[in-house]
Scaffold this motif. Structure first.
Motif, PDB file in Angstrom:
ATOM      1  N   ALA A   1      -0.470 -11.172   1.892  1.00  0.00           N
ATOM      2  CA  ALA A   1       0.298 -10.082   1.281  1.00  0.00           C
ATOM      3  C   ALA A   1       1.416 -10.620   0.398  1.00  0.00           C
ATOM      4  N   LYS A   2       1.611  -9.980  -0.778  1.00  0.00           N
ATOM      5  CA  LYS A   2       2.618 -10.434  -1.749  1.00  0.00           C
ATOM      6  C   LYS A   2       3.739  -9.415  -1.969  1.00  0.00           C
ATOM      7  N   HIS A   3       3.464  -8.115  -1.754  1.00  0.00           N
ATOM      8  CA  HIS A   3       4.447  -7.098  -2.106  1.00  0.00           C
ATOM      9  C   HIS A   3       4.844  -6.209  -0.925  1.00  0.00           C
ATOM     10  N   HIS A   4       3.868  -5.620  -0.251  1.00  0.00           N
ATOM     11  CA  HIS A   4       4.204  -4.762   0.886  1.00  0.00           C
ATOM     12  C   HIS A   4       3.051  -4.666   1.871  1.00  0.00           C
ATOM     13  N   ILE A   5       3.398  -4.342   3.123  1.00  0.00           N
ATOM     14  CA  ILE A   5       2.429  -4.051   4.182  1.00  0.00           C
ATOM     15  C   ILE A   5       2.836  -2.734   4.824  1.00  0.00           C
ATOM     16  N   HIS A   6       1.931  -1.773   4.825  1.00  0.00           N
ATOM     17  CA  HIS A   6       2.161  -0.483   5.479  1.00  0.00           C
ATOM     18  C   HIS A   6       1.111  -0.304   6.569  1.00  0.00           C
TER      19      HIS A   6
ATOM     20  N   THR B   1      -4.128   0.528   7.595  1.00  0.00           N
ATOM     21  CA  THR B   1      -3.352  -0.603   7.077  1.00  0.00           C
ATOM     22  C   THR B   1      -3.506  -0.621   5.561  1.00  0.00           C
ATOM     23  N   ILE B   2      -2.389  -0.765   4.851  1.00  0.00           N
ATOM     24  CA  ILE B   2      -2.414  -0.872   3.387  1.00  0.00           C
ATOM     25  C   ILE B   2      -1.653  -2.134   2.994  1.00  0.00           C
ATOM     26  N   ILE B   3      -2.289  -2.975   2.213  1.00  0.00           N
ATOM     27  CA  ILE B   3      -1.689  -4.252   1.813  1.00  0.00           C
ATOM     28  C   ILE B   3      -1.573  -4.298   0.293  1.00  0.00           C
ATOM     29  N   ASP B   4      -0.336  -4.364  -0.182  1.00  0.00           N
ATOM     30  CA  ASP B   4      -0.036  -4.479  -1.620  1.00  0.00           C
ATOM     31  C   ASP B   4      -0.579  -3.311  -2.450  1.00  0.00           C
ATOM     32  N   GLY B   5      -0.961  -2.227  -1.800  1.00  0.00           N
ATOM     33  CA  GLY B   5      -1.509  -1.082  -2.519  1.00  0.00           C
ATOM     34  C   GLY B   5      -2.895  -1.345  -3.081  1.00  0.00           C
ATOM     35  N   LYS B   6      -3.479  -2.499  -2.717  1.00  0.00           N
ATOM     36  CA  LYS B   6      -4.782  -2.898  -3.271  1.00  0.00           C
ATOM     37  C   LYS B   6      -5.896  -2.896  -2.233  1.00  0.00           C
ATOM     38  N   THR B   7      -5.526  -3.140  -0.982  1.00  0.00           N
ATOM     39  CA  THR B   7      -6.497  -3.245   0.102  1.00  0.00           C
ATOM     40  C   THR B   7      -6.087  -2.307   1.222  1.00  0.00           C
ATOM     41  N   ALA B   8      -7.071  -1.612   1.800  1.00  0.00           N
ATOM     42  CA  ALA B   8      -6.774  -0.709   2.906  1.00  0.00           C
ATOM     43  C   ALA B   8      -7.839  -0.826   3.980  1.00  0.00           C
TER      44      ALA B   8
ATOM     45  N   HIS C   1     -15.112  -0.213  11.621  1.00  0.00           N
ATOM     46  CA  HIS C   1     -13.954  -0.075  10.744  1.00  0.00           C
ATOM     47  C   HIS C   1     -14.439  -0.352   9.318  1.00  0.00           C
ATOM     48  N   ILE C   2     -13.672   0.009   8.314  1.00  0.00           N
ATOM     49  CA  ILE C   2     -14.023  -0.374   6.947  1.00  0.00           C
ATOM     50  C   ILE C   2     -12.795  -0.919   6.223  1.00  0.00           C
ATOM     51  N   CYS C   3     -13.074  -1.777   5.254  1.00  0.00           N
ATOM     52  CA  CYS C   3     -12.045  -2.292   4.346  1.00  0.00           C
ATOM     53  C   CYS C   3     -12.359  -1.775   2.948  1.00  0.00           C
ATOM     54  N   ILE C   4     -11.357  -1.205   2.299  1.00  0.00           N
ATOM     55  CA  ILE C   4     -11.523  -0.612   0.966  1.00  0.00           C
ATOM     56  C   ILE C   4     -10.622  -1.347  -0.019  1.00  0.00           C
ATOM     57  N   LYS C   5     -11.157  -1.676  -1.182  1.00  0.00           N
ATOM     58  CA  LYS C   5     -10.361  -2.149  -2.316  1.00  0.00           C
ATOM     59  C   LYS C   5     -10.671  -1.224  -3.488  1.00  0.00           C
ATOM     60  N   GLY C   6      -9.623  -0.650  -4.095  1.00  0.00           N
ATOM     61  CA  GLY C   6      -9.868   0.234  -5.220  1.00  0.00           C
ATOM     62  C   GLY C   6      -9.057   1.511  -5.173  1.00  0.00           C
TER      63      GLY C   6
ATOM     64  N   SER D   1      -5.198   7.048  -2.108  1.00  0.00           N
ATOM     65  CA  SER D   1      -5.199   8.238  -1.256  1.00  0.00           C
ATOM     66  C   SER D   1      -4.657   7.917   0.131  1.00  0.00           C
ATOM     67  N   LEU D   2      -5.066   6.785   0.695  1.00  0.00           N
ATOM     68  CA  LEU D   2      -4.544   6.386   2.003  1.00  0.00           C
ATOM     69  C   LEU D   2      -3.052   6.081   1.942  1.00  0.00           C
ATOM     70  N   GLN D   3      -2.608   5.515   0.829  1.00  0.00           N
ATOM     71  CA  GLN D   3      -1.183   5.238   0.649  1.00  0.00           C
ATOM     72  C   GLN D   3      -0.366   6.527   0.669  1.00  0.00           C
ATOM     73  N   ILE D   4      -0.869   7.553   0.011  1.00  0.00           N
ATOM     74  CA  ILE D   4      -0.164   8.843  -0.017  1.00  0.00           C
ATOM     75  C   ILE D   4      -0.042   9.411   1.392  1.00  0.00           C
ATOM     76  N   HIS D   5      -1.116   9.320   2.173  1.00  0.00           N
ATOM     77  CA  HIS D   5      -1.066   9.841   3.546  1.00  0.00           C
ATOM     78  C   HIS D   5      -0.099   9.036   4.407  1.00  0.00           C
TER      79      HIS D   5
END
Length: 484
Positions: A145-150, A229-236, A261-266, A271-275
């Motif tokens: 991670a470079k910017h944020h972890i949620h 889990t959201i990493i840098d707004g790029k991976t969830a 489980h699934i990992c999403i990039k894109g 949408s997950l970040q907003i939630h």
């Protein structure tokens, strides 16, 4: 007067109980909620003095109508509005999707009209089978991670795997990266020592809806059952796997936990970040600033169509249940469902029956050994209705199956946190990824068939011949099913 109170204190308490109970019954009747649930509460209130009032206080109050949650505030922020606007499809895209999805486009339109959830097209998706795959990849991505972890989880424990993850959060925060953590106050078990370490490392962390005596409130209403889990707004990451040792398979003790489980990039990450931010705004006591950097553009190799669905007391509709119901009723070839807790409502039961009787191959995998005695027997009480309609039911034998998946017609599938039960559909905060993609459907279908091989099919004849004692246990547990 004091003597009268002493002589008749029990009668006075009983009278007081029923005065309150009658007013509660009137309140329940005026709500016009599900008749089965209404009757369950009335029975408890009438036949279990005092205990019935406690049950209703903890489980019966409806928060969705009270609007105590802060989602709408987040959705009105300019940054979030602009992100949602960017994700809206053009007319050209919609025409392509209509042709590609055929009848399944109804699901897209339903979710968009219910909760303005956009369909995102530019996504890479990796399906992760069991905790070993998830934690190996998650830990690698957290360290990068470079910017944020949620992170937002129902269960986080500071056992071996949980401590490893929490320590990484502390390390990344010490490096100057923003780390935000939400954990459910009932589901999670984090020691005071670890919480202090998180705080001292600069990790912002909040419990979701704290309660007194969380050890005794495992079924308290309105829990945050999401795993995000959201990493840098790029991976969830999203799915059924919490952060605790029991989600890892132990080959020495031969304990096996089957999960997905699934990992999403894109674009779906947005949408997950907003939630996540909506939930953070609710739990945090500080004003939340939503930055554009939370929503970066992401290069993708695949074009997997994904729609994120969230439901809970902060939504006007039971979004996840409605999409699942519509997916079942529009199925043409097959419906394959895996769920650890099967306590469905009447709509889902009827939809599965009708689908099966109309020639659709309907199959359901549930655990043979459940982690809940009440849910196990309540689930069994629903099987006759399905078996009679031709639904094939399998009980998983290898261990405990916790995956929450559904795949339909080689084009639609879902992986998420929602169980096939009343609590997930109507009470808890849940989140599912609805995937419209042939390749991902094929992968989930192959996993389902592998799980079938580890399962035993329930014979309709054998089921009818089960003991009267088993039938009694099922009927008793089913009576409580709207409350569990």
């Amino acid at each position: 007067m004091l003597q009268f109170l002493k002589d008749y204190y029990w009668e006075i308490l009983i009278a007081f109980n029923y005065i309150i109970s009658i007013s509660v019954v009137i309140t329940i009747l005026l709500k016009n909620i599900n008749p089965t649930k209404t009757l369950s509460y009335i029975i408890v209130l009438v036949f279990f003095p005092f205990f019935g009032l406690v049950v209703y206080y903890f489980f019966g109050q409806e928060y969705r109508k009270n609007k105590i949650f802060g989602k709408k505030h987040i959705l009105n922020k300019n940054v979030v509005k602009s992100i949602n606007k960017e994700l809206e499809l053009t007319n050209r895209d919609i025409k392509k999707i209509d042709k590609y999805l055929d009848d399944k486009v109804k699901l897209v339109k339903l979710l968009y009209s219910s909760d303005a959830e956009p369909l995102t097209l530019k996504n890479d998706v990796k399906i992760l089978k069991n905790g070993e795959e998830k934690f190996q990849k998650l830990i690698k991505d957290l360290r990068a991670a470079k910017h944020h972890i949620h992170m937002e989880y129902y269960i986080i424990k500071d056992d071996a795997i949980g401590t490893e993850v929490l320590n990484i959060l502390c390390e990344k925060s010490n490096e100057g990266i923003e780390v935000k953590l939400i954990y459910d106050a009932v589901g999670s078990k984090i020691s005071s020592k670890m919480k202090k370490k998180l705080t001292n490392s600069g990790v912002e962390h909040y419990p979701f809806m704290p309660v007194l005596f969380s050890r005794f409130t495992g079924k308290m209403n309105y829990r945050n059952h999401r795993k995000i889990t959201i990493i840098d707004g790029k991976t969830a990451y999203v799915g059924g796997i919490n952060i605790a040792d029991e989600y890892l398979n132990d080959h020495q003790t031969k304990r096996f936990w089957r999960d997905t489980h699934i990992c999403i990039k894109g674009e779906g990450v947005k949408s997950l970040q907003i939630h996540f931010l909506a939930t953070w705004d609710f739990v945090c006591d500080k004003k939340l600033t939503v930055y554009k950097t939370f929503f970066p553009e992401v290069e993708t190799n695949q074009n997997v169509a994904i729609q994120i669905a969230a439901s809970g007391p902060d939504t006007d509709w039971a979004n996840i249940m409605e999409v699942i119901f519509t997916a079942i009723t529009t199925a043409e070839d097959y419906i394959y469902i895996t769920t650890p807790y099967f306590v469905p409502n009447d709509q889902i039961i009827t939809a599965l029956q009708v689908a099966s009787k109309s020639g659709v191959d309907v199959r359901l995998i549930i655990p043979d050994k459940s982690d809940s005695w009440v849910v196990k027997h309540a689930s069994n009480s629903y099987l006759e209705e399905l078996l009679k309609a031709g639904v094939k039911v399998y009980k998983y034998q290898k261990g405990f199956i916790h995956a929450k998946t559904m795949v339909i017609d080689d084009i639609f599938s879902t992986v998420g946190t929602s169980n096939m039960d009343y609590r997930s559909f109507n009470i808890n905060f849940e989140v599912n990824a609805f995937i419209y993609d042939v390749k991902q459907s094929e992968i989930l279908k192959s996993h389902f068939m592998e799980d079938i091989n580890e399962s035993k099919e329930v014979s309709y004849k054998a089921y009818l011949n089960r003991s009267k004692f088993d039938k009694l246990k099922e009927s008793y547990c089913r009576l409580w099913s709207p409350l569990i």
